[in-house]
Scaffold this motif. Sequence first.
Motif, PDB file in Angstrom:
ATOM      1  N   VAL A 143      -3.769  61.232 -64.361  1.00  0.00           N
ATOM      2  CA  VAL A 143      -3.344  59.849 -64.603  1.00  0.00           C
ATOM      3  C   VAL A 143      -2.039  59.830 -65.391  1.00  0.00           C
ATOM      4  N   LEU A 144      -1.959  60.658 -66.436  1.00  0.00           N
ATOM      5  CA  LEU A 144      -0.736  60.720 -67.238  1.00  0.00           C
ATOM      6  C   LEU A 144       0.451  61.161 -66.382  1.00  0.00           C
ATOM      7  N   ALA A 145       0.243  62.180 -65.555  1.00  0.00           N
ATOM      8  CA  ALA A 145       1.325  62.670 -64.702  1.00  0.00           C
ATOM      9  C   ALA A 145       1.782  61.593 -63.729  1.00  0.00           C
ATOM     10  N   LEU A 146       0.832  60.859 -63.131  1.00  0.00           N
ATOM     11  CA  LEU A 146       1.185  59.812 -62.175  1.00  0.00           C
ATOM     12  C   LEU A 146       1.989  58.704 -62.844  1.00  0.00           C
ATOM     13  N   VAL A 147       1.503  58.222 -63.998  1.00  0.00           N
ATOM     14  CA  VAL A 147       2.177  57.117 -64.686  1.00  0.00           C
ATOM     15  C   VAL A 147       3.582  57.528 -65.111  1.00  0.00           C
ATOM     16  N   LEU A 148       3.706  58.695 -65.735  1.00  0.00           N
ATOM     17  CA  LEU A 148       5.015  59.133 -66.211  1.00  0.00           C
ATOM     18  C   LEU A 148       5.968  59.421 -65.049  1.00  0.00           C
ATOM     19  N   HIS A 149       5.445  60.007 -64.002  1.00  0.00           N
ATOM     20  CA  HIS A 149       6.291  60.313 -62.844  1.00  0.00           C
ATOM     21  C   HIS A 149       6.852  59.040 -62.214  1.00  0.00           C
ATOM     22  N   LEU A 150       5.979  58.059 -61.968  1.00  0.00           N
ATOM     23  CA  LEU A 150       6.447  56.811 -61.355  1.00  0.00           C
ATOM     24  C   LEU A 150       7.361  56.035 -62.297  1.00  0.00           C
ATOM     25  N   ALA A 151       7.084  56.093 -63.607  1.00  0.00           N
ATOM     26  CA  ALA A 151       7.945  55.408 -64.581  1.00  0.00           C
ATOM     27  C   ALA A 151       9.346  56.018 -64.571  1.00  0.00           C
ATOM     28  N   TRP A 152       9.420  57.338 -64.611  1.00  0.00           N
ATOM     29  CA  TRP A 152      10.726  57.999 -64.574  1.00  0.00           C
ATOM     30  C   TRP A 152      11.455  57.718 -63.260  1.00  0.00           C
ATOM     31  N   LYS A 153      10.737  57.759 -62.172  1.00  0.00           N
ATOM     32  CA  LYS A 153      11.365  57.527 -60.876  1.00  0.00           C
ATOM     33  C   LYS A 153      11.898  56.096 -60.791  1.00  0.00           C
ATOM     34  N   GLY A 154      11.090  55.137 -61.244  1.00  0.00           N
ATOM     35  CA  GLY A 154      11.524  53.744 -61.220  1.00  0.00           C
ATOM     36  C   GLY A 154      12.702  53.485 -62.136  1.00  0.00           C
ATOM     37  N   MET A 155      12.685  54.074 -63.339  1.00  0.00           N
ATOM     38  CA  MET A 155      13.795  53.879 -64.266  1.00  0.00           C
ATOM     39  C   MET A 155      15.084  54.497 -63.757  1.00  0.00           C
ATOM     40  N   LEU A 156      14.987  55.655 -63.125  1.00  0.00           N
ATOM     41  CA  LEU A 156      16.193  56.284 -62.577  1.00  0.00           C
ATOM     42  C   LEU A 156      16.763  55.459 -61.426  1.00  0.00           C
ATOM     43  N   LEU A 157      15.895  54.889 -60.601  1.00  0.00           N
ATOM     44  CA  LEU A 157      16.400  53.982 -59.560  1.00  0.00           C
ATOM     45  C   LEU A 157      17.095  52.777 -60.182  1.00  0.00           C
ATOM     46  N   TRP A 158      16.528  52.264 -61.247  1.00  0.00           N
ATOM     47  CA  TRP A 158      17.106  51.102 -61.937  1.00  0.00           C
ATOM     48  C   TRP A 158      18.499  51.423 -62.475  1.00  0.00           C
ATOM     49  N   VAL A 159      18.628  52.559 -63.179  1.00  0.00           N
ATOM     50  CA  VAL A 159      19.938  52.866 -63.770  1.00  0.00           C
ATOM     51  C   VAL A 159      20.962  53.199 -62.689  1.00  0.00           C
ATOM     52  N   LEU A 160      20.514  53.799 -61.582  1.00  0.00           N
ATOM     53  CA  LEU A 160      21.450  54.047 -60.484  1.00  0.00           C
ATOM     54  C   LEU A 160      21.971  52.732 -59.910  1.00  0.00           C
ATOM     55  N   LEU A 161      21.086  51.755 -59.784  1.00  0.00           N
ATOM     56  CA  LEU A 161      21.515  50.443 -59.308  1.00  0.00           C
ATOM     57  C   LEU A 161      22.464  49.793 -60.299  1.00  0.00           C
ATOM     58  N   ASP A 162      22.160  49.896 -61.588  1.00  0.00           N
ATOM     59  CA  ASP A 162      23.023  49.320 -62.621  1.00  0.00           C
ATOM     60  C   ASP A 162      24.396  49.976 -62.643  1.00  0.00           C
ATOM     61  N   GLU A 163      24.429  51.281 -62.353  1.00  0.00           N
ATOM     62  CA  GLU A 163      25.701  52.009 -62.347  1.00  0.00           C
ATOM     63  C   GLU A 163      26.519  51.735 -61.092  1.00  0.00           C
ATOM     64  N   GLY A 164      25.932  51.006 -60.139  1.00  0.00           N
ATOM     65  CA  GLY A 164      26.631  50.732 -58.892  1.00  0.00           C
ATOM     66  C   GLY A 164      26.689  51.923 -57.958  1.00  0.00           C
ATOM     67  N   ALA A 165      25.725  52.832 -58.086  1.00  0.00           N
ATOM     68  CA  ALA A 165      25.710  54.042 -57.258  1.00  0.00           C
ATOM     69  C   ALA A 165      25.488  53.697 -55.787  1.00  0.00           C
ATOM     70  N   SER A 166      26.013  54.546 -54.931  1.00  0.00           N
ATOM     71  CA  SER A 166      25.825  54.351 -53.498  1.00  0.00           C
ATOM     72  C   SER A 166      24.368  54.579 -53.131  1.00  0.00           C
ATOM     73  N   LEU A 167      23.796  53.629 -52.432  1.00  0.00           N
ATOM     74  CA  LEU A 167      22.402  53.767 -52.014  1.00  0.00           C
ATOM     75  C   LEU A 167      22.219  54.835 -50.940  1.00  0.00           C
ATOM     76  N   TRP A 168      23.325  55.308 -50.376  1.00  0.00           N
ATOM     77  CA  TRP A 168      23.193  56.360 -49.371  1.00  0.00           C
ATOM     78  C   TRP A 168      22.763  57.676 -49.982  1.00  0.00           C
ATOM     79  N   ALA A 169      22.819  57.794 -51.312  1.00  0.00           N
ATOM     80  CA  ALA A 169      22.256  58.979 -51.961  1.00  0.00           C
ATOM     81  C   ALA A 169      20.763  59.069 -51.687  1.00  0.00           C
ATOM     82  N   LEU A 170      20.131  57.910 -51.463  1.00  0.00           N
ATOM     83  CA  LEU A 170      18.703  57.890 -51.173  1.00  0.00           C
ATOM     84  C   LEU A 170      18.385  58.502 -49.808  1.00  0.00           C
ATOM     85  N   VAL A 171      19.393  58.693 -48.983  1.00  0.00           N
ATOM     86  CA  VAL A 171      19.165  59.358 -47.703  1.00  0.00           C
ATOM     87  C   VAL A 171      19.034  60.866 -47.911  1.00  0.00           C
TER      88      VAL A 171
END
Length: 252
Positions: free
Chosen positions: A115-143
């Motif tokens: 449970v701890l691994a799942l929560v922390l993993h998804l939290a980190w993944k979501g936060m990194l997506l958020w900061v990438l969006l805030d930085e104006g990063a190209s979404l094609w990196a997601l490819v």
Amino acid sequence: MKDAGYGALLALQFLTRLPVPVVCPWTPATRRWAARSYPLVGLVIGVLLALLGMALRDAWPAPLVALALLSGWVALSGGLHLDGLMDLADALGCQSSGERRWAIMKDPHVGSFAVLALVLHLAWKGMLLWVLLDEGASLWALVAIPALARWGAVALLVGVPAARDEGLAHAWQRSLGHREAWLAALPAVAVLAWVPGGIWLALAMAVFIVIYGGAMRRSFGGINGDIVGAAIEGGELWLLLIAWSWWSYVMV
């Protein structure tokens, strides 16, 4: 070419929840082509995520776009690799070793470390997506990120022996050789040519697989299906961190 087509559909069927209305034969030839197609499936996931992000980016605030991308990411894979991450976390979280760890990994019940691994993993993944969006990063990196992470899974299957002569990883390995790892890399390399920081993502993925594979050898004596699935999730998180670092400190 029929084996190649069946192999690609097998990979799509195995790695995603996208509908595949065809019964694909499970043979050594189709297994080889399925492994070669892993990064192609990652490209499909990445393109769908990038298109979703582009559709929402100008209409929604960054936190909600990040949450939508994370939700889509999980939905496309059906949480398959998250299950492997949780099983691995429970096994590593115990103070035992050897057979006790294997028993914990195979236990269908979910422990506190999972449970701890799942929560922390998804939290980190979501936060990194958020900061990438805030930085104006190209979404094609997601490819590139899902494609490289799934190439890492093929590299593990080819380069690290199965810890037991049973299970899914062992079944795959019976049909795979180093040629599969090289052929699987081709679609990912083709995409990296136009993804900002693509070369650094590729190098980071190679480093991750070397370190992770070595750690799994020491802890379990090899790999199994859960360990390979956890590598995909861990690889994606690691590559998101590298993408954010590149965009924040190099592109700026």
